[in-house]
Structures are given as structure tokens and as C-alpha cells.
Design a protein around this motif. Structure first.
Motif, mmCIF file in Angstrom:
data_model
loop_
_atom_site.group_PDB
_atom_site.id
_atom_site.type_symbol
_atom_site.label_atom_id
_atom_site.label_comp_id
_atom_site.label_asym_id
_atom_site.label_seq_id
_atom_site.Cartn_x
_atom_site.Cartn_y
_atom_site.Cartn_z
ATOM 1 N N ASN A 6 50.959 55.848 -49.984
ATOM 2 C CA ASN A 6 52.030 55.793 -50.980
ATOM 3 C C ASN A 6 52.845 57.078 -51.073
ATOM 4 O O ASN A 6 54.061 57.040 -51.253
ATOM 5 C CB ASN A 6 51.447 55.480 -52.366
ATOM 6 C CG ASN A 6 51.082 54.014 -52.509
ATOM 7 O OD1 ASN A 6 51.218 53.237 -51.567
ATOM 8 N ND2 ASN A 6 50.605 53.634 -53.679
ATOM 9 N N ASP A 7 52.186 58.252 -50.962
ATOM 10 C CA ASP A 7 52.931 59.500 -51.116
ATOM 11 C C ASP A 7 53.942 59.695 -49.987
ATOM 12 O O ASP A 7 55.056 60.177 -50.199
ATOM 13 C CB ASP A 7 51.986 60.702 -51.218
ATOM 14 C CG ASP A 7 51.061 60.841 -50.031
ATOM 15 O OD1 ASP A 7 50.845 59.845 -49.302
ATOM 16 O OD2 ASP A 7 50.539 61.958 -49.808
ATOM 17 N N VAL A 8 53.570 59.272 -48.781
ATOM 18 C CA VAL A 8 54.495 59.386 -47.648
ATOM 19 C C VAL A 8 55.629 58.364 -47.792
ATOM 20 O O VAL A 8 56.791 58.664 -47.496
ATOM 21 C CB VAL A 8 53.749 59.191 -46.313
ATOM 22 C CG1 VAL A 8 54.725 59.207 -45.140
ATOM 23 C CG2 VAL A 8 52.700 60.278 -46.141
ATOM 24 N N GLN A 11 59.578 59.144 -47.890
ATOM 25 C CA GLN A 11 60.465 58.506 -46.913
ATOM 26 C C GLN A 11 61.609 57.767 -47.599
ATOM 27 O O GLN A 11 62.753 57.807 -47.147
ATOM 28 C CB GLN A 11 59.654 57.525 -46.056
ATOM 29 C CG GLN A 11 60.440 56.850 -44.956
ATOM 30 C CD GLN A 11 60.695 57.770 -43.787
ATOM 31 O OE1 GLN A 11 59.983 58.727 -43.580
ATOM 32 N NE2 GLN A 11 61.721 57.480 -43.012
ATOM 33 N N LEU A 12 61.306 57.095 -48.709
ATOM 34 C CA LEU A 12 62.315 56.295 -49.401
ATOM 35 C C LEU A 12 63.001 57.047 -50.540
ATOM 36 O O LEU A 12 63.855 56.479 -51.228
ATOM 37 C CB LEU A 12 61.670 55.018 -49.950
ATOM 38 C CG LEU A 12 61.087 54.058 -48.910
ATOM 39 C CD1 LEU A 12 60.441 52.863 -49.590
ATOM 40 C CD2 LEU A 12 62.151 53.605 -47.925
ATOM 41 N N GLN A 13 62.591 58.309 -50.735
ATOM 42 C CA GLN A 13 63.155 59.134 -51.801
ATOM 43 C C GLN A 13 62.962 58.472 -53.169
ATOM 44 O O GLN A 13 63.896 58.371 -53.973
ATOM 45 C CB GLN A 13 64.633 59.416 -51.528
ATOM 46 C CG GLN A 13 64.882 60.114 -50.202
ATOM 47 C CD GLN A 13 66.349 60.335 -49.920
ATOM 48 O OE1 GLN A 13 67.089 60.799 -50.775
ATOM 49 N NE2 GLN A 13 66.787 60.000 -48.731
ATOM 50 N N LEU A 14 61.728 58.022 -53.397
ATOM 51 C CA LEU A 14 61.361 57.388 -54.656
ATOM 52 C C LEU A 14 60.232 58.176 -55.307
ATOM 53 O O LEU A 14 59.542 58.949 -54.642
ATOM 54 C CB LEU A 14 60.899 55.946 -54.418
ATOM 55 C CG LEU A 14 61.915 54.975 -53.801
ATOM 56 C CD1 LEU A 14 61.230 53.667 -53.451
ATOM 57 C CD2 LEU A 14 63.072 54.727 -54.764
ATOM 58 N N SER A 15 60.005 57.952 -56.586
ATOM 59 C CA SER A 15 58.866 58.578 -57.246
ATOM 60 C C SER A 15 57.588 57.847 -56.867
ATOM 61 O O SER A 15 57.613 56.669 -56.471
ATOM 62 C CB SER A 15 59.050 58.540 -58.768
ATOM 63 O OG SER A 15 58.905 57.219 -59.247
ATOM 64 N N ALA A 16 56.462 58.541 -57.007
ATOM 65 C CA ALA A 16 55.172 57.922 -56.696
ATOM 66 C C ALA A 16 54.930 56.709 -57.596
ATOM 67 O O ALA A 16 54.389 55.686 -57.141
ATOM 68 C CB ALA A 16 54.055 58.953 -56.867
ATOM 69 N N LYS A 17 55.335 56.809 -58.864
ATOM 70 C CA LYS A 17 55.148 55.693 -59.794
ATOM 71 C C LYS A 17 55.948 54.470 -59.356
ATOM 72 O O LYS A 17 55.459 53.333 -59.413
ATOM 73 C CB LYS A 17 55.562 56.112 -61.201
ATOM 74 C CG LYS A 17 55.379 55.013 -62.237
ATOM 75 C CD LYS A 17 55.792 55.488 -63.626
ATOM 76 C CE LYS A 17 55.622 54.355 -64.647
ATOM 77 N NZ LYS A 17 56.032 54.775 -65.998
ATOM 78 N N THR A 18 57.179 54.684 -58.925
ATOM 79 C CA THR A 18 58.010 53.564 -58.475
ATOM 80 C C THR A 18 57.385 52.877 -57.276
ATOM 81 O O THR A 18 57.349 51.635 -57.197
ATOM 82 C CB THR A 18 59.426 54.061 -58.123
ATOM 83 O OG1 THR A 18 60.032 54.611 -59.292
ATOM 84 C CG2 THR A 18 60.287 52.918 -57.605
ATOM 85 N N VAL A 19 56.871 53.662 -56.338
ATOM 86 C CA VAL A 19 56.227 53.071 -55.158
ATOM 87 C C VAL A 19 54.997 52.267 -55.576
ATOM 88 O O VAL A 19 54.764 51.159 -55.072
ATOM 89 C CB VAL A 19 55.859 54.158 -54.129
ATOM 90 C CG1 VAL A 19 54.983 53.575 -53.020
ATOM 91 C CG2 VAL A 19 57.120 54.764 -53.530
#
Length: 211
Positions: A169-171, A175-183
């Protein structure tokens, strides 16, 4: 002796740049003149280094790939551009082509095919990996390929695609320029919509569907 192709490598992942440079080092007619970690620095470096070929990722922090491709392609005597990315969805493919890319290959392309693509685009030809070529043919034939899991949003599909390549998830977030929570939220949505209980099951479903 074949004409030398000067190359600028643009990708925000150091390990991928290292692997790509190792491949380029085996190609006698290729000379790597620089590296950039985002689209903005790629445009600035290309102005000073004047490479013949730019190997460009699409999704990077600090300036996205299509914007950089458009700027590079519009420059007088600008470089040829080969997109090297993880994304094979129609939006990504056609955004890159409209911006001016001459080729499009996936990061998991084998070394022989990657070498052919680099040499072809470096010499001004257009080339696409097989999966991308089939999408382009289907699009212009008026037969857009059916997307697996139509219930997923574009963002959820991108997350699933990266999950299927084994990325944590962190990668994916980087890669998608999103927050960890959003992923994490997207991953939960994917589990629910695919009716799976684990990451392994989701990855298996994705790979079975060709994602």
C-alpha cells in the motif's frame, strides 16, 4: 558502427531507474546522459542535455508525465518519447499518445522487447507492447475492449492493477500520489466489489482477468 542514441531516463523510483540503466548499459549504441525524478525536472534537463530519446514514466510527483511529454514534444528538435509505465488503461495510453509519445511499453516488459522498443523509438519509429497495440487497434476499429470488473472506479482499478504487481500500500500511495488512508479505502472497496476476503484473493482475481 550504429549512430549513438542519447537517452534521458525519467522515473521517480530509484530501483527501477537502476534496473533500466543496467539494461541500457548492455546496449552499445545507447548513451545515458541524465536522469530525472519528475516531469518538471525532465523538461528542464532535456533543454540542457538535448537527448534524442526520453524514457518517461507517466505518474510521478512534481509534474505528471503527459504534461511533460507535451512540453518535450512541442520543443523544436525535441526528443522522441517512449513511455515506460505500469499503467495500461485506455485513459493513460491515449493521454500519452495525444501528448506526443511515439511508443508505450509496460514496466514488466521483458528485456528483449524493451531493447527493441528503445532502439525503434530512438530512431524515430513508433512502437507499442502487444497489450497496448491491441487496445489501440480495438479503439480505432470502434470496438473498445471490455474492461474486467466494470463495477470498479478508475481509481480502484489502478490500485488493483498495482496490487496485482505485488506492490504494498505505501508504494501504491506514492505511485498514485495518494494518502495511505485513501489507498486503504480503495483496497477495502476492491475487496467488497470483488467479493474477496484477502489481498491474495484479489490479486488472483486480477491476474486471472489479465490485469
Amino acid at each position: 558502427m550504429p549512430e549513438q542514441i542519447t537517452v534521458l531516463v525519467v522515473d521517480d523510483h530509484p530501483l527501477f531507474r537502476k534496473g533500466l540503466r543496467a539494461l541500457l548499459a548492455t546496449m552499445p549504441s545507447v548513451d545515458v546522459v541524465g536522469e530525472a525524478v519528475d516531469g518538471k525536472s525532465a523538461v528542464e534537463l532535456a533543454r540542457s542535455l538535448r537527448p534524442q530519446l526520453v524514457l518517461m514514466d507517466l505518474h510521478m510527483p512534481g509534474g505528471d508525465g503527459p504534461t511533460a511529454i507535451r512540453a518535450l514534444a512541442a520543443a523544436p528538435d525535441g526528443p522522441h518519447i517512449l513511455v515506460v509505465t505500469m499503467f495500461e488503461d485506455d485513459d493513460s495510453v491515449f493521454a500519452a499518445l495525444r501528448a506526443g509519445a511515439r511508443g508505450y511499453v509496460l514496466k514488466d516488459t521483458d528485456d528483449d522487447e524493451m531493447t527493441r522498443a528503445i532502439l525503434a523509438v530512438g530512431h524515430g519509429e513508433a512502437i507499442f507492447s502487444a497489450a497496448i497495440a491491441s487496445r489501440i487497434v480495438a479503439f480505432f476499429a470502434g470496438r473498445p475492449p471490455a474492461e474486467p470488473f466494470p463495477g470498479l472506479t478508475a481509481s480502484e482499478r489502478n490500485v488493483l492493477q498495482l496490487m496485482s504487481r505485488g506492490l504494498p500500500n505505501d508504494v501504491i500511495a506514492a505511485q498514485l500520489q495518494l494518502s495511505a488512508k485513501t489507498v486503504r479505502n480503495y483496497v477495502s472497496n476492491v475487496f467488497a466489489k470483488l467479493h474477496v476476503a484477502s489481498r491474495a484473493e484479489a490479486i488472483a482475481r486480477a491476474r486471472d482477468a489479465g490485469i
